[in-house]
Design a protein around this motif. Structure first.
Motif, PDB file in Angstrom:
ATOM      1  N   LEU A  56     -56.785 -21.833 -43.108  1.00 27.48           N
ATOM      2  CA  LEU A  56     -56.814 -22.772 -44.223  1.00 27.48           C
ATOM      3  C   LEU A  56     -56.419 -24.163 -43.743  1.00 27.48           C
ATOM      4  O   LEU A  56     -55.320 -24.366 -43.239  1.00 27.48           O
ATOM      5  CB  LEU A  56     -55.846 -22.301 -45.319  1.00 27.48           C
ATOM      6  CG  LEU A  56     -55.896 -23.027 -46.654  1.00 27.48           C
ATOM      7  CD1 LEU A  56     -57.280 -22.916 -47.272  1.00 27.48           C
ATOM      8  CD2 LEU A  56     -54.872 -22.425 -47.609  1.00 27.48           C
ATOM      9  N   CYS A  93     -50.570 -26.409 -44.744  1.00 29.49           N
ATOM     10  CA  CYS A  93     -51.867 -26.144 -44.109  1.00 29.49           C
ATOM     11  C   CYS A  93     -51.714 -26.014 -42.603  1.00 29.49           C
ATOM     12  O   CYS A  93     -50.707 -26.414 -42.021  1.00 29.49           O
ATOM     13  CB  CYS A  93     -52.843 -27.279 -44.415  1.00 29.49           C
ATOM     14  SG  CYS A  93     -53.189 -27.499 -46.165  1.00 29.49           S
ATOM     15  N   ALA A 151     -61.653 -21.842 -45.225  1.00 33.66           N
ATOM     16  CA  ALA A 151     -61.499 -22.605 -46.465  1.00 33.66           C
ATOM     17  C   ALA A 151     -60.707 -23.867 -46.192  1.00 33.66           C
ATOM     18  O   ALA A 151     -60.021 -23.988 -45.178  1.00 33.66           O
ATOM     19  CB  ALA A 151     -60.796 -21.763 -47.536  1.00 33.66           C
ATOM     20  N   VAL A 172     -58.196 -26.900 -48.421  1.00 32.54           N
ATOM     21  CA  VAL A 172     -57.547 -27.384 -49.638  1.00 32.54           C
ATOM     22  C   VAL A 172     -57.630 -28.900 -49.608  1.00 32.54           C
ATOM     23  O   VAL A 172     -57.376 -29.521 -48.572  1.00 32.54           O
ATOM     24  CB  VAL A 172     -56.087 -26.921 -49.731  1.00 32.54           C
ATOM     25  CG1 VAL A 172     -55.343 -27.692 -50.810  1.00 32.54           C
ATOM     26  CG2 VAL A 172     -56.021 -25.431 -50.024  1.00 32.54           C
ATOM     27  N   VAL A 213     -50.920 -25.072 -52.296  1.00 36.04           N
ATOM     28  CA  VAL A 213     -51.794 -24.139 -51.591  1.00 36.04           C
ATOM     29  C   VAL A 213     -51.517 -22.704 -52.014  1.00 36.04           C
ATOM     30  O   VAL A 213     -52.445 -21.923 -52.264  1.00 36.04           O
ATOM     31  CB  VAL A 213     -51.637 -24.310 -50.069  1.00 36.04           C
ATOM     32  CG1 VAL A 213     -52.393 -23.224 -49.327  1.00 36.04           C
ATOM     33  CG2 VAL A 213     -52.143 -25.688 -49.642  1.00 36.04           C
ATOM     34  N   THR A 214     -50.256 -22.349 -52.135  1.00 37.38           N
ATOM     35  CA  THR A 214     -49.901 -20.990 -52.545  1.00 37.38           C
ATOM     36  C   THR A 214     -50.467 -20.655 -53.909  1.00 37.38           C
ATOM     37  O   THR A 214     -51.048 -19.572 -54.130  1.00 37.38           O
ATOM     38  CB  THR A 214     -48.370 -20.829 -52.570  1.00 37.38           C
ATOM     39  OG1 THR A 214     -47.859 -21.097 -51.266  1.00 37.38           O
ATOM     40  CG2 THR A 214     -47.969 -19.433 -53.001  1.00 37.38           C
ATOM     41  N   THR A 242     -54.383 -20.482 -53.960  1.00 43.02           N
ATOM     42  CA  THR A 242     -54.841 -19.243 -53.332  1.00 43.02           C
ATOM     43  C   THR A 242     -54.652 -18.060 -54.272  1.00 43.02           C
ATOM     44  O   THR A 242     -55.530 -17.193 -54.400  1.00 43.02           O
ATOM     45  CB  THR A 242     -54.079 -19.014 -52.021  1.00 43.02           C
ATOM     46  OG1 THR A 242     -54.275 -20.135 -51.149  1.00 43.02           O
ATOM     47  CG2 THR A 242     -54.576 -17.762 -51.314  1.00 43.02           C
ATOM     48  N   ALA A 270     -57.387 -18.089 -57.192  1.00 42.18           N
ATOM     49  CA  ALA A 270     -58.793 -18.290 -56.833  1.00 42.18           C
ATOM     50  C   ALA A 270     -59.707 -17.343 -57.607  1.00 42.18           C
ATOM     51  O   ALA A 270     -59.359 -16.188 -57.882  1.00 42.18           O
ATOM     52  CB  ALA A 270     -58.981 -18.088 -55.334  1.00 42.18           C
ATOM     53  N   GLY A 320     -63.790 -17.536 -54.407  1.00 37.62           N
ATOM     54  CA  GLY A 320     -62.772 -18.154 -53.569  1.00 37.62           C
ATOM     55  C   GLY A 320     -62.429 -19.568 -53.968  1.00 37.62           C
ATOM     56  O   GLY A 320     -61.550 -20.186 -53.374  1.00 37.62           O
ATOM     57  N   CYS A 328     -60.930 -22.589 -56.430  1.00 40.04           N
ATOM     58  CA  CYS A 328     -59.882 -22.782 -57.426  1.00 40.04           C
ATOM     59  C   CYS A 328     -59.598 -24.274 -57.562  1.00 40.04           C
ATOM     60  O   CYS A 328     -59.589 -25.004 -56.563  1.00 40.04           O
ATOM     61  CB  CYS A 328     -58.601 -22.065 -57.018  1.00 40.04           C
ATOM     62  SG  CYS A 328     -57.334 -22.010 -58.318  1.00 40.04           S
ATOM     63  N   LEU A 342     -59.163 -25.564 -53.871  1.00 39.91           N
ATOM     64  CA  LEU A 342     -59.384 -24.642 -52.762  1.00 39.91           C
ATOM     65  C   LEU A 342     -60.880 -24.390 -52.691  1.00 39.91           C
ATOM     66  O   LEU A 342     -61.497 -23.991 -53.682  1.00 39.91           O
ATOM     67  CB  LEU A 342     -58.624 -23.339 -53.021  1.00 39.91           C
ATOM     68  CG  LEU A 342     -58.881 -22.172 -52.062  1.00 39.91           C
ATOM     69  CD1 LEU A 342     -58.348 -22.492 -50.666  1.00 39.91           C
ATOM     70  CD2 LEU A 342     -58.236 -20.885 -52.600  1.00 39.91           C
TER      71      LEU A 342
END
Length: 203
Positions: free
Chosen positions: A4, A44, A94, A96, A110-111, A114, A117, A121, A123, A142
């Motif tokens: 990511l 990331c 992927a 972000v 990010v958490t 993910t 999503a 995939g 979001c 994402l």
């Protein structure tokens, strides 16, 4: 290499700021983009900046500079596509994205993206406005590398509005709290710089 990667979207023309790079405006003694890098980098595996024009002006940040691959500033989705092409070359699955003018976005962006999503995939981040209505934040998302050719075709066909494309692919939505202020507050005007500095001082 993490699966990511992070891409900071700085490809806009900053018309409400009088032109130039909003990310290079100074807020509380640092460039706006410095604040963004500080928040996104820990989340990331690697970062890049999507920006058009002479990349030398951004050399001090030491990150890859990714110009739009499509002409005439087709909007943030072109920056997403540039990021996806870069990520594909890195073997990542992927990216972000975060806007270069938004210094307060969540440290768990990010958490949460993910975790929320959709089936493809995808979001998008979202937050309630002052009336409580949840508003999507489409420059914070994402984006799976697997959809890059579909995105390229959509942009070539004239699509510009992010949520039209993300809705087509059943994007998930991660809703973040707006208290005590919207974490996606972005700096569009000189007055917003004053407001951002006040928020940083309060924090």
């Amino acid at each position: 290499m993490s699966a990511l990667l992070g891409v900071i979207l700085a490809g806009g023309r900053a018309t409400r700021m009088g032109g130039g790079d909003k990310g290079l405006r100074v807020v509380a003694g640092q460039h706006l983009i410095d604040h963004v890098i500080a928040r996104l980098a820990p989340q990331c595996g690697a970062l890049a900046i999507n920006a058009n024009g002479d990349p030398a002006r951004l050399a001090e940040f030491g990150l890859p500079i990714l110009p739009d691959s499509l002409a005439d500033y087709p909007g943030p989705l072109a920056g997403v596509l540039a990021g996806l092409d870069w990520a594909a070359a890195q073997g990542a699955t992927a990216i972000v994205t975060a806007a270069a003018d938004t210094p307060f976005f969540p440290t768990d962006l990010v958490t949460r993206l993910t975790a929320c999503a959709g089936p493809s995939g995808l979001c998008l981040a979202a937050s309630p406005d002052e009336t409580g209505r949840v508003q999507r934040q489409p420059t914070f998302g994402l984006w799976p590398v697997a959809l890059r050719d579909d995105l390229r075709a959509a942009l070539t066909g004239g699509l510009r509005k992010i949520v039209i494309w993300t809705d087509q692919h059943q994007a998930g939505q991660a809703v973040f709290d707006s208290a005590p202020f919207d974490p996606f507050f972005n700096v569009n005007t000189p007055e917003d710089i004053v407001a951002a500095e006040a928020l940083m001082g309060a924090a």
